[in-house]
Each structure stands twice: as C-alpha cells, then as structure tokens.
Write a protein that holds these residues in place. Structure first.
Motif, PDB file in Angstrom:
ATOM      1  N   THR A 209       0.863  -1.180   0.000  1.00  0.00           N
ATOM      2  CA  THR A 209       0.000   0.000   0.000  1.00  0.00           C
ATOM      3  C   THR A 209       0.898   1.229   0.000  1.00  0.00           C
ATOM      4  N   PRO A 210       1.029   1.923  -1.119  1.00  0.00           N
ATOM      5  CA  PRO A 210       2.021   2.999  -1.247  1.00  0.00           C
ATOM      6  C   PRO A 210       1.590   4.306  -0.569  1.00  0.00           C
ATOM      7  N   VAL A 211       1.657   4.319   0.761  1.00  0.00           N
ATOM      8  CA  VAL A 211       1.221   5.472   1.534  1.00  0.00           C
ATOM      9  C   VAL A 211       2.329   5.916   2.485  1.00  0.00           C
ATOM     10  N   VAL A 212       2.133   7.104   3.061  1.00  0.00           N
ATOM     11  CA  VAL A 212       3.067   7.698   4.012  1.00  0.00           C
ATOM     12  C   VAL A 212       2.381   7.758   5.374  1.00  0.00           C
ATOM     13  N   LEU A 213       3.049   7.326   6.435  1.00  0.00           N
ATOM     14  CA  LEU A 213       2.493   7.482   7.779  1.00  0.00           C
ATOM     15  C   LEU A 213       2.346   8.971   8.078  1.00  0.00           C
ATOM     16  N   ALA A 214       1.108   9.422   8.288  1.00  0.00           N
ATOM     17  CA  ALA A 214       0.882  10.860   8.427  1.00  0.00           C
ATOM     18  C   ALA A 214      -0.499  11.140   9.003  1.00  0.00           C
ATOM     19  N   TYR A 215      -0.649  12.329   9.563  1.00  0.00           N
ATOM     20  CA  TYR A 215      -1.932  12.932   9.922  1.00  0.00           C
ATOM     21  C   TYR A 215      -2.010  14.260   9.179  1.00  0.00           C
ATOM     22  N   LEU A 216      -3.227  14.799   9.052  1.00  0.00           N
ATOM     23  CA  LEU A 216      -3.380  16.056   8.330  1.00  0.00           C
ATOM     24  C   LEU A 216      -4.457  16.903   8.989  1.00  0.00           C
ATOM     25  N   ALA A 217      -4.174  18.205   9.109  1.00  0.00           N
ATOM     26  CA  ALA A 217      -5.158  19.175   9.593  1.00  0.00           C
ATOM     27  C   ALA A 217      -5.318  20.247   8.527  1.00  0.00           C
ATOM     28  N   LEU A 218      -6.535  20.397   8.018  1.00  0.00           N
ATOM     29  CA  LEU A 218      -6.815  21.340   6.934  1.00  0.00           C
ATOM     30  C   LEU A 218      -7.730  22.444   7.437  1.00  0.00           C
ATOM     31  N   THR A 219      -7.353  23.691   7.159  1.00  0.00           N
ATOM     32  CA  THR A 219      -8.205  24.847   7.406  1.00  0.00           C
ATOM     33  C   THR A 219      -8.310  25.640   6.108  1.00  0.00           C
ATOM     34  N   GLN A 220      -9.090  26.712   6.133  1.00  0.00           N
ATOM     35  CA  GLN A 220      -9.193  27.554   4.944  1.00  0.00           C
ATOM     36  C   GLN A 220      -7.889  28.293   4.682  1.00  0.00           C
ATOM     37  N   GLU A 221      -7.080  28.465   5.731  1.00  0.00           N
ATOM     38  CA  GLU A 221      -5.852  29.243   5.596  1.00  0.00           C
ATOM     39  C   GLU A 221      -4.617  28.393   5.312  1.00  0.00           C
ATOM     40  N   GLY A 222      -4.629  27.134   5.697  1.00  0.00           N
ATOM     41  CA  GLY A 222      -3.422  26.337   5.553  1.00  0.00           C
ATOM     42  C   GLY A 222      -3.685  24.852   5.679  1.00  0.00           C
ATOM     43  N   CYS A 223      -2.590  24.100   5.567  1.00  0.00           N
ATOM     44  CA  CYS A 223      -2.671  22.641   5.645  1.00  0.00           C
ATOM     45  C   CYS A 223      -1.420  22.147   6.352  1.00  0.00           C
ATOM     46  N   LEU A 224      -1.599  21.444   7.466  1.00  0.00           N
ATOM     47  CA  LEU A 224      -0.491  20.908   8.238  1.00  0.00           C
ATOM     48  C   LEU A 224      -0.416  19.399   8.029  1.00  0.00           C
ATOM     49  N   LEU A 225       0.743  18.925   7.649  1.00  0.00           N
ATOM     50  CA  LEU A 225       0.988  17.503   7.445  1.00  0.00           C
ATOM     51  C   LEU A 225       1.922  17.022   8.546  1.00  0.00           C
ATOM     52  N   PHE A 226       1.422  16.142   9.404  1.00  0.00           N
ATOM     53  CA  PHE A 226       2.209  15.609  10.509  1.00  0.00           C
ATOM     54  C   PHE A 226       2.813  14.279  10.055  1.00  0.00           C
ATOM     55  N   ALA A 227       4.093  14.270   9.796  1.00  0.00           N
ATOM     56  CA  ALA A 227       4.757  13.081   9.256  1.00  0.00           C
ATOM     57  C   ALA A 227       6.221  13.112   9.655  1.00  0.00           C
ATOM     58  N   GLN A 228       6.914  12.029   9.354  1.00  0.00           N
ATOM     59  CA  GLN A 228       8.319  11.923   9.704  1.00  0.00           C
ATOM     60  C   GLN A 228       9.173  12.623   8.648  1.00  0.00           C
ATOM     61  N   GLY A 229       9.926  13.611   9.105  1.00  0.00           N
ATOM     62  CA  GLY A 229      10.711  14.412   8.175  1.00  0.00           C
ATOM     63  C   GLY A 229      11.698  13.610   7.366  1.00  0.00           C
ATOM     64  N   ALA A 230      12.188  12.496   7.915  1.00  0.00           N
ATOM     65  CA  ALA A 230      13.177  11.689   7.209  1.00  0.00           C
ATOM     66  C   ALA A 230      12.636  11.099   5.917  1.00  0.00           C
ATOM     67  N   ALA A 231      11.311  11.064   5.761  1.00  0.00           N
ATOM     68  CA  ALA A 231      10.712  10.469   4.565  1.00  0.00           C
ATOM     69  C   ALA A 231      10.653  11.440   3.390  1.00  0.00           C
ATOM     70  N   PHE A 232      10.965  12.723   3.616  1.00  0.00           N
ATOM     71  CA  PHE A 232      10.715  13.733   2.598  1.00  0.00           C
ATOM     72  C   PHE A 232      12.011  14.327   2.062  1.00  0.00           C
ATOM     73  N   SER A 233      12.139  14.308   0.759  1.00  0.00           N
ATOM     74  CA  SER A 233      13.276  14.952   0.108  1.00  0.00           C
ATOM     75  C   SER A 233      13.005  16.449   0.013  1.00  0.00           C
ATOM     76  N   PRO A 234      14.042  17.267  -0.192  1.00  0.00           N
ATOM     77  CA  PRO A 234      13.818  18.709  -0.381  1.00  0.00           C
ATOM     78  C   PRO A 234      12.884  19.011  -1.548  1.00  0.00           C
ATOM     79  N   GLU A 235      12.957  18.211  -2.613  1.00  0.00           N
ATOM     80  CA  GLU A 235      12.107  18.451  -3.781  1.00  0.00           C
ATOM     81  C   GLU A 235      10.632  18.223  -3.455  1.00  0.00           C
ATOM     82  N   VAL A 236      10.339  17.140  -2.735  1.00  0.00           N
ATOM     83  CA  VAL A 236       8.950  16.858  -2.361  1.00  0.00           C
ATOM     84  C   VAL A 236       8.437  17.926  -1.408  1.00  0.00           C
TER      85      VAL A 236
END
Length: 625
Positions: A209-236
């Motif tokens: 299952t090609p997914v990332v361990l994460a939570y997400l909080a969405l508002t009209q002003e922004g979007c917060l992605l709670f995940a492990q920083g080690a999984a993300f490259s600078p480009e992503v």
C-alpha cells in the motif's frame, strides 16, 4: 521473549488490567499494518491480515473472519488461544463476550491509538454499564516486545497530475469547499489513503500500500501535514509547500489537537480517528462527526484516472495471459511451486515500465490450499504445483496508471464433473453481476444476489463479500462502497459512476479445493429512453479457463456474455503492444494467427518466437462450443 502471551499477562497484572484487547491496527485504521504495528501477530503467532486478540489472565481468544478460519485453526494449535469464528452460530462478538465475562470493578485495557474513536466509545459505555473501568493509555505489547521494529519512514514521492487527473491545489480547493459546507473550520484526516489522495502523495510505509504514515489538519488558511521528516526529500517538501502544505513532526498531532481553541468547529470521522486523538481534543471544541469528504471523492475515479485504469488493466491482462499459458503448460514440472509461480507472475508484471509493486501479497494456492480463502504461500507452506486439479491465483499490481486485482482458477489437469459444475456456477455468478443494470442510488447489497444465485441454487455459498472498492495506486481494498448482502456497519453507500468495485464469487470445500473468479468493474451510466440507469464495464482483461467450463450448463445469454468478457485484446491494442515489444527483441508475430487449434477457434491467439527459439502462446479469447 520465549512466551509473549505470558509476558503480556504478567504486565497486565502489574497494571491491574483484567482484559487486554489487541486489534490488527496501526494509528490510522489501515487494513494492512507495518511491522512496528504487528502486535497481535507478535503475541498470538497468527500472521493473517485480520483478527483481534482478547487476553484474560486464564483465557485468550482470537476473533477472525471466514477468510482465515482454516488457516487460524491450524496456526493457533498449542498456543493456548481459542479461535473465535466471527459470524458463526454460537460465537459471540467481542463486545458480547466482554459483556458476559468482564466483572464489576475489573479493567479493560487497550492502546487507544490503535482503536477507532467510535469503537472506543462503545467500550467505554460497556464498561460503565458493567461497573468496570477502561484504560486506553497503555501499549502493553510495546512494553514487552524487545527489538520491536521502528516506525517506517520510507521515501515519500508525488504522483504526477497526468496520473492523478487533478492537481493537489484543485483537490485542496474542493475539500475546503466541503469543509465550509459543513460549517467547520478544521478537518482532521488520519486515514493514509485519504491523505495520499488529497496531496497526490505516495510512499512505502505499508507493504503493498504505497502510503506515508501521516496525519493532516486542513483549514481555509493552511494545511499541516504531521509526518516523519526523514521520509521527505527537499524536492517533495518544496512542491508541497508551494501549495501551502507545511510539514510538522509526526507525533505533533496530539499537541495540535490539545491546542484546538474552545468554540472552534472540527470535522472528523469517529470511525477513522483514534480514541486517543479524539480524547485529546478539548471539551469546548464543537465536533462535526461526518464521513471524510475525501472518501467519496477518491472512490469516484475522474476521467483521467478511468482512462489510465484501462491501460493498467491492459498491461496486467497481458501479464496474466502469459502466466495462464505458462502455468498450464509447466504444471508438474520439477521445481514449480506456489512461490516460484508467484515469482514468475511478478516477473511478467515487471515487464511493463509503469509497474511498481504488488497490490497485496500474492495468493497462489494449489490443491486443498485453494480451499483456504486467503491462503498465501510461505517457505514453510510452499508446495509443488501438480498437473492436476485447480490452481487458484489471486494477485494484483500497482501501476502508475492504477491498481489491479484479479483472481483466476486454472485447470491444470483433468477435472471431475462436479468440479466443472462448481466452476461454471461461480462463472455464471461473475457474468450475472457484470451484466447487472440498476437504478441510481442502488447499494451493493441489492446486487449481491446476482453473483450468489447460481451457487445458492445448488445449496452452495461463499463466506466473504462479493465486491470491495479498489483505490487508485492506494489501497486495493477501499470503501465506501461494497457488494455484500450482509451490509457492514448498517451504512451503505450507493454505487456511482466512476467507482471501481471487485466482482469475486467463489466456492470452497475444506480439505479439497476452492474456486474464485474475480474481475474489476467500473460503474458506468446506462441511458435508456425511460431514464438513466447504471451498469458496469469490466476492466479486467484476461480469459477465464475454458477447460473448466461446462458449456451445457450455460444459457445462450451466458455464452454471449462470456464471449464479451473473454476480451479480444487485439481490438484494444494488445497486438500492437506485443508487436512493439517483440520488435525490440528481434522477433515478430506469427502472421498465421489467429489459427484453429484442436477444432476450436482461438481469437487473437498470439504466437511468436522469442530469441531462444521457443514458442509462446497467449490465449486471449477462445470461442466456446
């Protein structure tokens, strides 16, 4: 730890916990869980993908469904754990068992991060009614598990818009509209498939299952992605930030929830968020308990996804057709086993440049293994594939162009008359469901009769659902729609154009053999002068094994349906695909195809000679007499 079950009981006694519940779950309600979350497997030894373990000081039971009855019965022998066959006469539910077993003053414990909030509420109400207590704050298995695997943090990657069909920004805009329509200011998402769909984000934190361990909080002003920083490259990270998505630490979701302000309105789905997350939200926050708006949006594939899925099934159909011929001609050969056959099918799939990985662990089941609904071969259970009886192959793949799931049962030698009767009855059910036409608003439970009636007419049935939704390069099993006459949870989502749902009737005889035939169906509109109705387009492109069919058991209509389903891949481009592939190898298609073989017509039977001089045959469509 020599005996995890006893170690767990010792820790229960230390914390005065009298019953401890261990579901098959991670923090996100995922169907399959990573190694870090395999707590039930660690304590019970049962490796199946579904099951809940309940442990008392002097009794333990494992609840699992009909897919795993035979497997669990064998694997739990000598463990001291009793198999509780869900849905069978005389077998109580977990809550029913607790109601009759938990005494006043005793405590029920579980890790609240792994139990959804709606279930957690029921356990709270149950313990309160019994005069008992509930403790959801202890991960006891984690405390006794030495060398527990760490949380996965595999590289995250982005799905291109050419495959997703909609940009990340457009999806965020749509879901923000859904949020406003509900009068909410914050949307909390914890299901990994919803987050992956919304952000066009994929990863590798759960097998198949090609997914990332994460939570997400969405508002009209922004979007917060709670995940492990080690999984993300600078480009992503840069691409996400360009659309207003900010990365936060994975564990930070609980602090975020605790800091929600009184008077805010938060939209969430208590079937999806965990007990621990829900109880972290201050009491002054207004909750809108609604299905995640992303759930239905990702279930209804957009036109680009639909077009891509047809290409994925074309590639998959070529691989499966190659495998069909290969396994039927190699059956009985030295060294051919369930595992080696699975490896060969994987090699056929990997020939396509868009293929990424299996969509679930392959089920290759020979002989009486085919009677075990979700048997999956292991080095310990692997067996030779003889040139006799059935081989059941339930496999699927993730492609850039979508996800596939197909089951075929192959005749590897002479079959008995009764085996052919049963195979043909399963086929009749598959054909009938694919041919169904129904009004908009119709749920899957209404359609289940079509797939089961040919079996019911013979006093036979199968102990699993007929159809599940299929994600797009996400989970091979997704909601909200399903096809089963026992509707799960009392809430049904009507089928809608764009939904992809499996069609998989079967029949199983313990200790003897099993048969299952599965295609994926795309729900489409059917326009009539009297009004609009819905029906299905069959996406799967690989033939049924005509060596197992009793022609006289089929009606003229069923024979016509079979011919339509036994797709002539030449008409949809397979010929060109193979011709190009062969040209790269310095080979060519035999100009004499199609040909007559043993008095029966093979349509688009592709014959070619590879570089080694061996002949290969792809049986794409054969006329039934």
């Amino acid at each position: 730890m020599a005996n995890p079950l006893q170690a767990l009981r010792d820790r229960m006694a230390e914390y005065h916990i009298d019953a401890y519940l261990i579901p098959t779950a991670d923090f996100h309600g995922s169907e399959y869980v990573g190694d870090h979350f395999a707590c039930r497997r660690y304590v019970s030894g049962f490796p199946g993908s579904a099951g809940t373990l309940l442990v008392f000081p002097h009794w333990a039971g494992l609840w699992t469904d009909g897919r795993y009855f035979l497997q669990a019965e064998a694997q739990l022998q000598g463990s001291g754990i009793r198999l509780m066959k869900m849905g069978q006469p005389g077998v109580p539910t977990i809550e029913g068992f607790l109601r009759s077993s938990l005494q006043p003053g005793q405590t029920l414990g579980f890790d609240g991060r792994c139990v959804d909030a709606r279930t957690g509420r029921r356990y709270h109400q149950l313990t309160k009614q019994l005069g008992a207590k509930m403790n959801h704050e202890r991960d006891l298995v984690g405390e006794i598990w030495p060398d527990r695997p760490p949380l996965s943090a595999q590289p995250a990657w982005l799905l291109e818009e050419a495959y997703a069909g909609l940009s990340r920004g457009e999806k965020l805009r749509q879901v923000r509209g859904d949020l406003a329509a509900q009068g909410a200011e914050v949307l909390l998402l914890t299901t990994l498939e919803d987050i992956g769909w919304l952000l066009n984000l994929r990863g590798g934190d759960i097998a198949c299952t090609p997914v990332v361990l994460a939570y997400l909080a969405l508002t009209q002003e922004g979007c917060l992605l709670f995940a492990q920083g080690a999984a993300f490259s600078p480009e992503v990270l840069a691409a996400l930030e360009a659309d207003g998505v900010s990365l936060r630490p994975y564990e930070g979701i609980y602090d975020y929830a605790r800091r929600l302000a009184q008077g805010q309105t938060v939209m969430l789905d208590t079937r999806r968020v965990s007990t621990t997350l829900l109880t972290s939200i201050p009491t002054g926050v207004t909750l809108r308990d609604r299905p995640n708006p992303t759930e239905l949006r990702r279930a209804i594939k957009n036109p680009v996804e639909q077009a891509n899925l047809r290409q994925a099934h074309l590639a998959d159909g070529i691989a499966l057709t190659r495998f069909m011929y290969w396994v039927k001609t190699q059956a009985g050969a030295p060294g051919l086993t369930e595992l080696s056959a699975a490896a060969q099918l994987e090699a056929f799939r990997r020939a396509d440049p868009h293929y990424r990985q299996p969509s679930f662990d392959p089920i290759l089941a020979a002989g009486d293994h085919s009677a075990v609904i979700h048997y999956s071969p292991t080095p310990a259970s692997d067996r030779p594939i003889p040139a006799q009886g059935f081989l059941l192959a339930d496999t699927g793949g993730h492609y850039d162009t979508g996800t596939t799931d197909c089951t075929r049962t192959y005749a590897l030698g002479e079959l008995t008359h009764q085996q052919k009767v049963c195979y043909t009855a399963v086929l009749q059910g598959n054909l009938a469901l694919a041919d169904a036409v129904f009004p908009a608003g119709c749920p899957g439970s209404v359609l289940d009769y079509a797939a089961r009636q040919p079996l019911w007419a013979r006093g036979l049935d199968f102990n699993h659902g007929t159809g599940h939704g299929v994600g797009y390069l996400l989970s091979v099993h997704e909601g909200p729609q399903s096809i089963r006459w026992r509707a799960a949870g009392g809430r049904e989502t009507p089928l809608a154009p764009g939904m992809v749902t499996s069609n998989e009737p079967g029949v199983y005889f313990d200790g003897d053999y099993g048969i299952r035939l599965e295609n994926l169906l795309l729900c489409v509109e059917k326009v009539f002068p009297t009004g609009d109705f819905l029906g299905f387009e069959t996406l799967t492109l690989t033939p049924f094994d005509v060596d197992a069919i009793l022609s006289e058991q089929l009606s003229p209509r069923e024979k016509a349906l079979l011919q339509d389903v036994q797709m002539d891949l030449n008409q949809i481009g397979a010929w060109n695909v193979l011709e190009r592939e062969l040209a790269e190898k310095g080979s060519a298609l035999n100009p004499d195809a199609p040909v007559w073989v043993e008095g029966e017509r093979y349509f688009a039977s592709l014959y070619f000679q590879d570089s080694s001089g061996d002949w290969w045959k792809a049986l794409v469509r054969r006329e039934l007499h």
